[in-house]
Design an enzyme around this catalytic site. Structure first.
Site, short mmCIF file in Angstrom:
data_model
loop_
_atom_site.label_atom_id
_atom_site.label_comp_id
_atom_site.label_asym_id
_atom_site.label_seq_id
_atom_site.Cartn_x
_atom_site.Cartn_y
_atom_site.Cartn_z
N GLU A 59 0.91 -0.86 0.18
CA GLU A 59 -0.23 -0.15 -0.02
C GLU A 59 0.93 1.40 -0.48
O GLU A 59 0.81 2.15 -0.88
CB GLU A 59 -1.06 0.42 1.42
CG GLU A 59 -2.42 -1.06 1.67
CD GLU A 59 -2.52 -1.25 2.85
OE1 GLU A 59 -3.65 -1.54 2.68
OE2 GLU A 59 -1.68 -1.34 3.59
N LEU A 60 2.02 1.55 0.82
CA LEU A 60 2.66 2.58 0.82
C LEU A 60 3.43 2.91 -0.18
O LEU A 60 3.67 3.74 -1.15
CB LEU A 60 3.88 2.07 2.50
CG LEU A 60 4.71 3.13 1.75
CD1 LEU A 60 4.55 4.08 2.90
CD2 LEU A 60 5.79 2.33 3.47
#
Ligand SMILES: *[C@@H]1O[C@H](CO)[C@@H](O)[C@H](O)[C@H]1NC(C)=O
Ligand SMILES: *[C@@H]1O[C@H](CO)[C@@H](O)[C@H](O)[C@H]1NC(C)=O
Ligand SMILES: *[C@@H]1O[C@H](CO)[C@@H](O)[C@H](O)[C@H]1NC(C)=O
Ligand SMILES: *[C@@H]1O[C@H](CO)[C@@H](O)[C@H](O)[C@H]1NC(C)=O
Ligand SMILES: *[C@@H]1O[C@H](CO)[C@@H](O)[C@H](O)[C@H]1NC(C)=O
Ligand SMILES: *[C@@H]1O[C@H](CO)[C@@H](O)[C@H](O)[C@H]1NC(C)=O
Length: 573
Positions: free
Chosen positions: A491-492
């Site tokens: 996600e990051l």
């Protein structure tokens, strides 16, 4: 030129007089032996056509010579004239029928005068070794049609103060008839006959008495004198212009400017300083009115120095009160000029008054500028302080009024995707606190993978898909975030690379708990140094008005249509 026969008769009386008779100009007839006083304009005479005229030789009337003694000592008085419009000097014809023009001692009588008598009359006193001459202009005027006077006639002038008694004599009739004779005198005002006696006015012989002077008694007073002497009737017309003047005062002049109680004259160095002396003179009969400037007690005269320039103006009211203004200009004003005393003086018959001008340097332009700058700076600093303290509120206020809702343009489905450590504590914070506020209070569409993803899909694809459809990604930083597996890291990285490459999403870093070592993940380290990290300060910050929520609100998109409780659930269903 034809010799005038009278010339020879006259030549006989003046024994050695060698007047050629052919040349009119004085240079050619022994002018070297005759002293010429020129034209004596002050004695110039105006007579009405048909009236009695009396021309006196000024050589005697001015008491220069005594007629009797002069003639007794062998001198002769001779008369010549130059007809108007000509330049021939000729003897006067004293042999006209009925003695119309008569010489009597030092006087020539016109009884009566005719228009053709106008010209320059010359009387000459001489013997063989002595000669003096002087000329007097005479004009014979006709009265204007349907008027008792001629507009060309110079009238006598008289001023009568308001509310006072005026005594008006028929002027210049003495010496025309013997005192024993009582001529008839008729009076006119502006050519209208005056009654002998009327309210406040009375005609007494050769004078009018105005008992109380009023404004409308001003005008032209004409007297017409008739009398008969030696079987000859004579007429004399005289006019006096009467002006009404202010009430007689016993007052000194009044200086309106400079006035030390009211004003200080502002001056600038290097400029022209202007000092006004403004004086009012109440009417005073026969009084001089004078005003002037002094510098250090020395009276300024015009054109004394180039540095001081004087200009004056003069006004007079209907009633003859006067105002004099004298403007003193000091060119290229210097500090030295400040040390002098500038005093305005004024004088009439009642006395002298004075008033000093006080000068002060004008606040210079640079000081005004500095002052202005100071104020501006103060305002700017104040604004900066206000902005720093209230910027979140200001931004929110601005967005609420002018911000554009990104949802209208980008076609995305979620406002915010939340990436967090899958750990009991963080999960509780995200689901119970963060989500609740974002959805219920701010009305955002929040996407939480574990809640919103469909079972059975590929985690990677679905994660990337969700992130693509979101406008913001909140990365909830905590020590656990990096320890927990690949989902968070995915996600990051997806969020940061999307932000960096396409700008289609923005990463919002929220620090749930302090992270000691962000350098473990390269992307996170970079993001942390580039982005502000919004810090969660525990439960005490749960109030919606606290800074944390305002920061979050500012970081998230503008939401115009605040319809809470919309989530991605129903979109996916
Ligand atoms: C002229 O002189 C005579 C005789 O001396 C004298 O009586 C007469 O007053 C004088 N006239 C004037 C105007 O001085
Ligand atoms: C006055 O002069 C004009 C022209 O100069 C002449 O025609 C007229 O006859 C003269 N009148 C008298 C009364 O001398
Ligand atoms: C002419 O008159 C002057 C002044 O009155 C006198 O001094 C002089 O003696 C006179 N000359 C003759 C020649 O009479
Ligand atoms: C009086 O006479 C003067 C000079 O002729 C003229 O200018 C002025 O208008 C006259 N005043 C009146 C009131 O008629
Ligand atoms: C005064 O003289 C005028 C003009 O000559 C004449 O019309 C008038 O009748 C005379 N008046 C008297 C009182 O003599
Ligand atoms: C005045 O005139 C009248 C008639 O016209 C005459 O009888 C008389 O003698 C004159 N008087 C004088 C002083 O000339």
């Amino acid at each position: 030129m034809v010799l005038n026969p009278w010339l020879f008769i006259l030549c006989n009386t003046a024994a050695i007089f060698s007047f050629s008779g052919t040349s009119p100009s004085s240079e050619n007839h022994q002018s070297d032996s005759c002293y010429d006083w020129g034209v004596y304009d002050a004695k110039s005479l105006q007579i009405y056509d048909g009236e009695l005229g009396k021309l006196t030789c000024p050589l005697f009337s001015e008491a220069r010579y005594n007629y009797s003694t002069s003639l007794a000592s062998g001198l002769s008085l001779l008369w010549y004239w130059i007809r108007q419009g000509q330049d021939l000097e000729e003897p006067i014809d004293f042999r006209l029928p009925d003695n119309r023009i008569l010489k009597e001692r030092d006087v020539v009588w016109f009884q009566p005068s005719a228009v053709n008598d106008s010209g320059l009359y010359i009387c000459m006193l001489r013997n063989s070794t002595f000669c003096q001459r002087v000329a007097v202009p005479l004009s014979v005027l006709q009265k204007d049609p349907s008027s008792c006077v001629s507009s060309k006639m110079k009238h006598n002038k008289m001023m009568i103060p308001l509310e006072t008694k005026g005594d008006l004599h028929c002027p210049d009739i003495e010496g025309y008839y013997p005192p024993s004779l009582q001529p008839s005198i008729r009076w006119y005002k502006d050519c209208q006959p005056l009654k002998d006696k009327s309210f406040e006015k009375e005609v007494i012989g050769d004078r009018i008495v105005i008992y109380i002077m009023r404004k409308d008694y001003a005008g032209n007073y004409t007297c017409i004198v008739n009398y008969t002497l030696h079987n000859r009737s004579h007429v004399l017309t005289r006019t006096t212009t009467v002006r009404v003047v202010g009430m007689p005062s016993k007052r000194k002049p009044v200086i309106h400017h400079p006035n030390k109680d009211q004003e200080v004259v502002k001056v600038s160095l290097g400029d022209t300083a202007e000092l006004l002396c403004h004086v009012y003179f109440p009417f005073l009969m026969n009084s001089p009115t004078e005003a002037w400037w002094t510098v250090d007690g020395k009276k300024l005269e015009p054109f004394t120095t180039e540095r001081y320039q004087l200009s004056s103006s003069f006004e007079s009211t209907e009633l003859d009160d006067r105002t004099i203004k004298i403007l003193l200009k000091i060119m290229h004003f210097t500090e030295e000029d400040l040390k002098h005393n500038y005093v305005c003086f004024a004088k009439n018959n009642e006395g002298e008054v004075s008033s000093q001008a006080f000068l002060k340097l004008r606040v210079t332009y640079t000081m005004e500028l500095a002052c202005g700058l100071g104020i501006t700076l103060f305002i700017v600093v104040s604004l900066v302080i206000v902005y720093h303290v209230y910027w979140l509120e200001l931004v929110l206020l601005y967005r609420a009024n002018f911000g554009t809702d990104e949802a209208n343009t980008d076609g995305k489905e979620y406002d915010v995707y939340i990436s967090y450590a899958r750990n009991a504590e963080e999960e509780e914070f995200v689901l119970l606190t963060l989500r609740a506020v974002l959805e219920n209070e701010f009305g955002y569409k929040v996407c939480i993978f574990d809640r919103d993803s469909l079972p059975g899909g590929t985690i990677t694809d679905e994660t990337l898909n969700f992130i693509k459809k979101s406008r913001r990604i909140i990365v909830l930083l905590s020590p656990n975030y990096l320890l927990q597996g690949t989902q968070e890291l995915l996600e990051l990285k997806a969020g940061i690379s999307n932000m960096a490459l396409t700008g289609s999403i923005r990463v919002v870093l929220v620090q749930y708990k302090a992270v000691k070592n962000t350098s473990a993940v390269k992307e996170l380290k970079r993001a942390c140094s580039a982005l502000t990290v919004i810090k969660w300060r525990g439960e005490k910050a749960s109030d919606l008005n606290c800074k944390f929520w305002k920061q979050i609100h500012v970081a998230l998109p503008v939401k115009r249509d605040l319809r809470p409780k919309a989530s991605c659930e129903k979109l996916l269903s």
